[in-house]
Design an enzyme around this catalytic site. Structure first.
Site, PDB file in Angstrom:
ATOM      1  N   HIS A 119       1.812   4.503  -2.842  1.00 45.89           N
ATOM      2  CA  HIS A 119       1.880   5.956  -2.648  1.00 45.89           C
ATOM      3  C   HIS A 119       3.260   6.491  -3.051  1.00 45.89           C
ATOM      4  CE1 HIS A 119      -1.962   6.249  -0.749  1.00 45.89           C
ATOM      5  NE2 HIS A 119      -1.632   5.622   0.361  1.00 45.89           N
ATOM      6  N   HIS A 145       0.833  -1.209   0.000  1.00 40.90           N
ATOM      7  CA  HIS A 145       0.000   0.000   0.000  1.00 40.90           C
ATOM      8  C   HIS A 145       0.869   1.263   0.000  1.00 40.90           C
ATOM      9  CE1 HIS A 145      -3.642   2.364   1.148  1.00 40.90           C
ATOM     10  NE2 HIS A 145      -2.728   3.134   1.736  1.00 40.90           N
ATOM     11  N   GLU A 146       1.815   1.307   0.918  1.00 39.96           N
ATOM     12  CA  GLU A 146       2.642   2.507   1.026  1.00 39.96           C
ATOM     13  C   GLU A 146       3.592   2.646  -0.155  1.00 39.96           C
ATOM     14  OE1 GLU A 146       1.924   4.740   3.050  1.00 39.96           O
ATOM     15  OE2 GLU A 146       0.551   3.572   4.312  1.00 39.96           O
TER      16      GLU A 146
END
Length: 450
Positions: free
Chosen positions: A35, A31-32
């Site tokens: 980003h 997820h990170e």
């Protein structure tokens, strides 16, 4: 107190925590990273990429000026972009003031980048979670394969007192005189399975090495434990994959449907199950639990269940799917989880199903350990399901979550300017409060729901 008696429980706790940390770390890292990498592609500089919170255990700067670190509390993570005051991407007023007169430096901050760059960067986290799920389902399909058509015997499962006329490689042309339909025709195939008479011995028409034969074999869907649902009555009682239920309350059974009927008719009272396990006869006592089960129309129906999934008397032979078929299956499975989650949430809000269906960190940790104990494939599959759930949760329009930021960006696109800093501070405080309340509520479910 006998300290040695606590070792199995302690070992189980360690296993559960380890499985939970591994699953969560993989999902958070993906997820990170979504980003981070999209932010980098769109020109937004990342100051910190952290896996975990709290005291830093290890860190290393890279050539792009990002500090990669692992922190002591492995229950989350974050990317802190230039101009961010915190992990929730609140604006650092001092940092932004320092670059106010430098358009180039301001362009590389989260709060000075163009709207399109910020939008893509924020949306990338959930999108990468969905992509992880699709890739896992895709890889599992390629590795495990799909059932061969026509239905073909792969390997016979060990069953007590079963007629064993079937052999590996037999193509099932029919059962009890009824022709086996193509498995591509799901409706016809399901009707065929449901129409098989409940007889302990069935007559199979098979093609074996090119020769048509008629042989006796076991009932196609015996009361076999193919998988145990975590935290279910069966799981808590100690049933394992491969067990075969041979009797309920003293009545012998040979079909999974007989077990299902007995459970549904139990009225929630304890059942005595006779179980065959690798030649050994065992007895288990368990109380069926009321379960909210989704229906094709999106509604839910309450049924009593002990929490096992059955299977056929043999493992079906498989064949490798095409890349397109496997990829489409990954997309379809991921969408099915999203659709089911949204439907379940809607039904909880309107009161049609219990809010106990919402699990918190303890429940997720217990499920992680249970799935890991059932093998690598089950654990990896669970990671795919949880990754989709995390991606979906982050898209909810709650300030402090990715979905909340996307709502702010949508407002900016329509109004031509972002919400005021004061309004953002208030909304972010409300968002954090809502998230904390949701976590406390879910934790309460873990501790107090039956």
């Amino acid at each position: 107190m006998d300290i040695l008696s606590l070792l199995p429980q302690f070992g189980g706790l360690i296993w559960t925590l380890l499985a939970f940390v591994v699953a969560l770390s993989v999902i958070v890292a993906i997820h990170e990273y979504g980003h981070y990498i999209v932010g980098r592609w769109t020109g937004i500089k990342a100051d910190v990429f952290s896996l975990g919170f709290g005291p830093v255990l290890w860190s290393r700067p890279d050539k792009h000026g990002t500090r990669w670190q692992i922190a002591a509390l492995p229950f989350g993570g974050y990317v802190k972009f230039a101009g961010d005051a915190n992990a929730a991407s609140g604006k650092d007023e001092a940092a932004m003031a320092a670059v106010a007169d430098d358009p180039e430096a301001k362009r590389h901050t989260m709060h000075g980048a163009p709207l399109w760059a910020r939008t893509l960067t924020v949306a990338a986290g959930p999108v990468f979670n969905f992509a992880l799920s699709i890739i896992i389902f895709f890889a599992v399909a390629l590795t495990v394969g799909v059932a061969r058509d026509p239905l073909t015997v792969g390997e016979m499962r060990p069953l007590p007192n079963a007629a064993q006329g079937l052999q590996s490689g037999d193509e099932i042309a029919g059962i009890n005189g009824v022709t086996t339909p193509s498995m591509d025709d799901e409706e016809a195939y399901n009707a065929f399975i449901e129409g098989i008479p409940q007889q302990q011995v069935l007559n199979y028409d098979v093609v074996r090495d090119g020769t048509a034969l008629s042989v006796d074999g076991p009932y196609l869907l015996p009361p076999l434990v193919n998988q145990v649902v975590p935290q279910s009555a069966a799981y808590q009682a100690g049933l394992k994959s491969g067990d075969v239920v041979t009797g309920v309350d003293g009545e012998p059974i040979f079909a999974f449907q007989q077990l299902k009927t007995a459970v549904e008719a139990s009225d929630g009272k304890a059942l005595q199950l006779n179980v065959w396990r690798a030649g050994e006869s065992l007895e288990f006592t368990m109380i069926p639990k009321s379960t909210d089960e989704p229906q094709p129309d999106g509604s839910f129906v309450k049924n009593l269940r002990i929490g096992i999934a059955g299977g056929m008397a043999f493992e079906a032979a498989t064949t490798a799917p095409g890349l397109g078929e496997a990829l489409w299956g990954g997309v379809a499975n991921t969408w099915r989880i999203i659709d089911g989650s949204l439907s379940g949430l809607k039904q909880m809000i309107v009161g049609n199903i219990s809010t106990c269906n919402l699990s918190g960190p303890v429940g997720i940790a217990q499920t992680s350990g249970a799935m890991a104990s059932q093998g690598a494939q089950s654990f990896i599959y669970f990671i795919a399901v949880l990754s989709t759930a995390v991606g979906l949760l982050n898209l909810f329009p709650i300030p402090a979550l990715d979905g909340g930021h996307l709502v702010f960006y949508a407002y900016e696109a329509v109004a031509g300017k972002p919400p005021s800093d004061g309004a953002l501070r208030v909304l972010m405080t409300v968002g954090v409060s809502l998230v904390l309340m949701l976590m406390v509520f879910a934790l309460g479910n873990d501790l107090f729901c039956p």
